[in-house]
Write a protein that holds these residues in place. Sequence first.
Motif, PDB file in Angstrom:
ATOM      1  N   GLN A 138       0.831  -1.201   0.000  1.00  0.00           N
ATOM      2  CA  GLN A 138       0.000   0.000   0.000  1.00  0.00           C
ATOM      3  C   GLN A 138       0.867   1.253   0.000  1.00  0.00           C
ATOM      4  O   GLN A 138       0.576   2.212  -0.719  1.00  0.00           O
ATOM      5  N   GLY A 139       1.924   1.255   0.794  1.00  0.00           N
ATOM      6  CA  GLY A 139       2.833   2.400   0.811  1.00  0.00           C
ATOM      7  C   GLY A 139       3.539   2.582  -0.520  1.00  0.00           C
ATOM      8  O   GLY A 139       3.683   3.695  -1.018  1.00  0.00           O
ATOM      9  N   ALA A 140       3.966   1.476  -1.126  1.00  0.00           N
ATOM     10  CA  ALA A 140       4.666   1.541  -2.408  1.00  0.00           C
ATOM     11  C   ALA A 140       3.763   2.054  -3.518  1.00  0.00           C
ATOM     12  O   ALA A 140       4.234   2.726  -4.449  1.00  0.00           O
ATOM     13  N   MET A 141       2.485   1.779  -3.428  1.00  0.00           N
ATOM     14  CA  MET A 141       1.558   2.190  -4.485  1.00  0.00           C
ATOM     15  C   MET A 141       1.491   3.699  -4.649  1.00  0.00           C
ATOM     16  O   MET A 141       1.153   4.190  -5.726  1.00  0.00           O
ATOM     17  N   ARG A 142       1.892   4.458  -3.625  1.00  0.00           N
ATOM     18  CA  ARG A 142       1.945   5.927  -3.754  1.00  0.00           C
ATOM     19  C   ARG A 142       2.952   6.341  -4.808  1.00  0.00           C
ATOM     20  O   ARG A 142       2.859   7.435  -5.357  1.00  0.00           O
ATOM     21  N   PHE A 143       3.925   5.482  -5.080  1.00  0.00           N
ATOM     22  CA  PHE A 143       5.007   5.818  -5.998  1.00  0.00           C
ATOM     23  C   PHE A 143       4.953   5.002  -7.296  1.00  0.00           C
ATOM     24  O   PHE A 143       5.940   4.898  -8.009  1.00  0.00           O
ATOM     25  N   LEU A 144       3.800   4.428  -7.591  1.00  0.00           N
ATOM     26  CA  LEU A 144       3.623   3.655  -8.816  1.00  0.00           C
ATOM     27  C   LEU A 144       2.484   4.249  -9.633  1.00  0.00           C
ATOM     28  O   LEU A 144       1.502   4.735  -9.080  1.00  0.00           O
ATOM     29  N   ALA A 145       2.631   4.187 -10.952  1.00  0.00           N
ATOM     30  CA  ALA A 145       1.573   4.628 -11.860  1.00  0.00           C
ATOM     31  C   ALA A 145       1.387   3.547 -12.910  1.00  0.00           C
ATOM     32  O   ALA A 145       2.357   2.982 -13.415  1.00  0.00           O
ATOM     33  N   LEU A 146       0.145   3.250 -13.234  1.00  0.00           N
ATOM     34  CA  LEU A 146      -0.192   2.171 -14.152  1.00  0.00           C
ATOM     35  C   LEU A 146      -0.872   2.727 -15.386  1.00  0.00           C
ATOM     36  O   LEU A 146      -1.750   3.567 -15.299  1.00  0.00           O
ATOM     37  N   ASN A 147      -0.426   2.245 -16.564  1.00  0.00           N
ATOM     38  CA  ASN A 147      -1.206   2.453 -17.772  1.00  0.00           C
ATOM     39  C   ASN A 147      -1.440   1.081 -18.384  1.00  0.00           C
ATOM     40  O   ASN A 147      -1.208   0.071 -17.730  1.00  0.00           O
ATOM     41  N   ASP A 148      -1.890   0.998 -19.605  1.00  0.00           N
ATOM     42  CA  ASP A 148      -2.242  -0.300 -20.186  1.00  0.00           C
ATOM     43  C   ASP A 148      -1.071  -1.265 -20.316  1.00  0.00           C
ATOM     44  O   ASP A 148      -1.264  -2.471 -20.302  1.00  0.00           O
ATOM     45  N   THR A 149       0.145  -0.754 -20.437  1.00  0.00           N
ATOM     46  CA  THR A 149       1.284  -1.643 -20.681  1.00  0.00           C
ATOM     47  C   THR A 149       2.414  -1.521 -19.673  1.00  0.00           C
ATOM     48  O   THR A 149       3.355  -2.304 -19.731  1.00  0.00           O
ATOM     49  N   ASP A 150       2.360  -0.546 -18.777  1.00  0.00           N
ATOM     50  CA  ASP A 150       3.467  -0.303 -17.857  1.00  0.00           C
ATOM     51  C   ASP A 150       2.996  -0.077 -16.427  1.00  0.00           C
ATOM     52  O   ASP A 150       1.955   0.528 -16.194  1.00  0.00           O
ATOM     53  N   LEU A 151       3.816  -0.522 -15.508  1.00  0.00           N
ATOM     54  CA  LEU A 151       3.685  -0.171 -14.104  1.00  0.00           C
ATOM     55  C   LEU A 151       4.975   0.565 -13.783  1.00  0.00           C
ATOM     56  O   LEU A 151       6.040  -0.042 -13.716  1.00  0.00           O
ATOM     57  N   GLN A 152       4.899   1.882 -13.654  1.00  0.00           N
ATOM     58  CA  GLN A 152       6.100   2.707 -13.557  1.00  0.00           C
ATOM     59  C   GLN A 152       6.296   3.298 -12.172  1.00  0.00           C
ATOM     60  O   GLN A 152       5.335   3.660 -11.497  1.00  0.00           O
ATOM     61  N   TYR A 153       7.564   3.414 -11.807  1.00  0.00           N
ATOM     62  CA  TYR A 153       7.957   4.070 -10.561  1.00  0.00           C
ATOM     63  C   TYR A 153       7.918   5.571 -10.767  1.00  0.00           C
ATOM     64  O   TYR A 153       8.396   6.082 -11.771  1.00  0.00           O
ATOM     65  N   ARG A 154       7.348   6.277  -9.808  1.00  0.00           N
ATOM     66  CA  ARG A 154       7.293   7.747  -9.818  1.00  0.00           C
ATOM     67  C   ARG A 154       7.897   8.247  -8.520  1.00  0.00           C
ATOM     68  O   ARG A 154       7.268   8.181  -7.467  1.00  0.00           O
ATOM     69  N   GLN A 155       9.113   8.763  -8.586  1.00  0.00           N
ATOM     70  CA  GLN A 155       9.832   9.210  -7.397  1.00  0.00           C
ATOM     71  C   GLN A 155       9.076  10.264  -6.615  1.00  0.00           C
ATOM     72  O   GLN A 155       9.097  10.265  -5.382  1.00  0.00           O
ATOM     73  N   ASP A 156       8.377  11.146  -7.312  1.00  0.00           N
ATOM     74  CA  ASP A 156       7.673  12.221  -6.629  1.00  0.00           C
ATOM     75  C   ASP A 156       6.255  11.836  -6.203  1.00  0.00           C
ATOM     76  O   ASP A 156       5.541  12.628  -5.604  1.00  0.00           O
ATOM     77  N   GLY A 157       5.840  10.617  -6.497  1.00  0.00           N
ATOM     78  CA  GLY A 157       4.524  10.161  -6.121  1.00  0.00           C
ATOM     79  C   GLY A 157       3.424  10.626  -7.046  1.00  0.00           C
ATOM     80  O   GLY A 157       2.247  10.412  -6.769  1.00  0.00           O
ATOM     81  N   SER A 158       3.778  11.229  -8.201  1.00  0.00           N
ATOM     82  CA  SER A 158       2.743  11.682  -9.140  1.00  0.00           C
ATOM     83  C   SER A 158       2.098  10.473  -9.804  1.00  0.00           C
ATOM     84  O   SER A 158       2.735   9.458 -10.025  1.00  0.00           O
ATOM     85  N   ARG A 159       0.829  10.582 -10.113  1.00  0.00           N
ATOM     86  CA  ARG A 159       0.082   9.462 -10.660  1.00  0.00           C
ATOM     87  C   ARG A 159       0.029   9.481 -12.183  1.00  0.00           C
ATOM     88  O   ARG A 159      -0.214   8.476 -12.800  1.00  0.00           O
ATOM     89  N   GLY A 160       0.167  10.614 -12.802  1.00  0.00           N
ATOM     90  CA  GLY A 160       0.007  10.714 -14.261  1.00  0.00           C
ATOM     91  C   GLY A 160       1.179  10.137 -15.022  1.00  0.00           C
ATOM     92  O   GLY A 160       2.306  10.126 -14.553  1.00  0.00           O
ATOM     93  N   LEU A 161       0.896   9.626 -16.204  1.00  0.00           N
ATOM     94  CA  LEU A 161       1.961   9.077 -17.065  1.00  0.00           C
ATOM     95  C   LEU A 161       2.237   9.991 -18.206  1.00  0.00           C
ATOM     96  O   LEU A 161       1.562  10.551 -18.877  1.00  0.00           O
TER      97      LEU A 161
END
Length: 104
Positions: free
Chosen positions: A81-104
């Motif tokens: 749950q904590g890690a999910m603050r720093f992940l963003a999902l689109n149709d093909t990627d699960l990306q790390y976001r250092q700043d916690g932003s959700r947009g891709l």
Amino acid sequence: MSIAITSMGGARQGAEDQKDKRNAQEIASVAAMAHAAGASFMVPGDEQATIANLRGGTVPATGAFRGRIFKISDMQDLDIQGAMRFLALNDTDLQYRQDGSRGL
């Protein structure tokens, strides 16, 4: 005394953020490797189900990595749950976001 307590709380939150970022980096790294190997684990629009697939392990059916298991290390639900603050999902990627932003 209140300054010391406030400072300690900030340090604790900083350490928690770093742990969550490391967990998010691991999840994103395993996702990238599994995706590159051709494993099917993505659930479009559902980060939790995608991560659950990586927790259980995913195996490519074809290619050079056929039969190799891609799996994240054992993490508690709270860690994910904590890690999910720093992940963003689109149709093909699960990306790390250092700043916690959700947009891709």
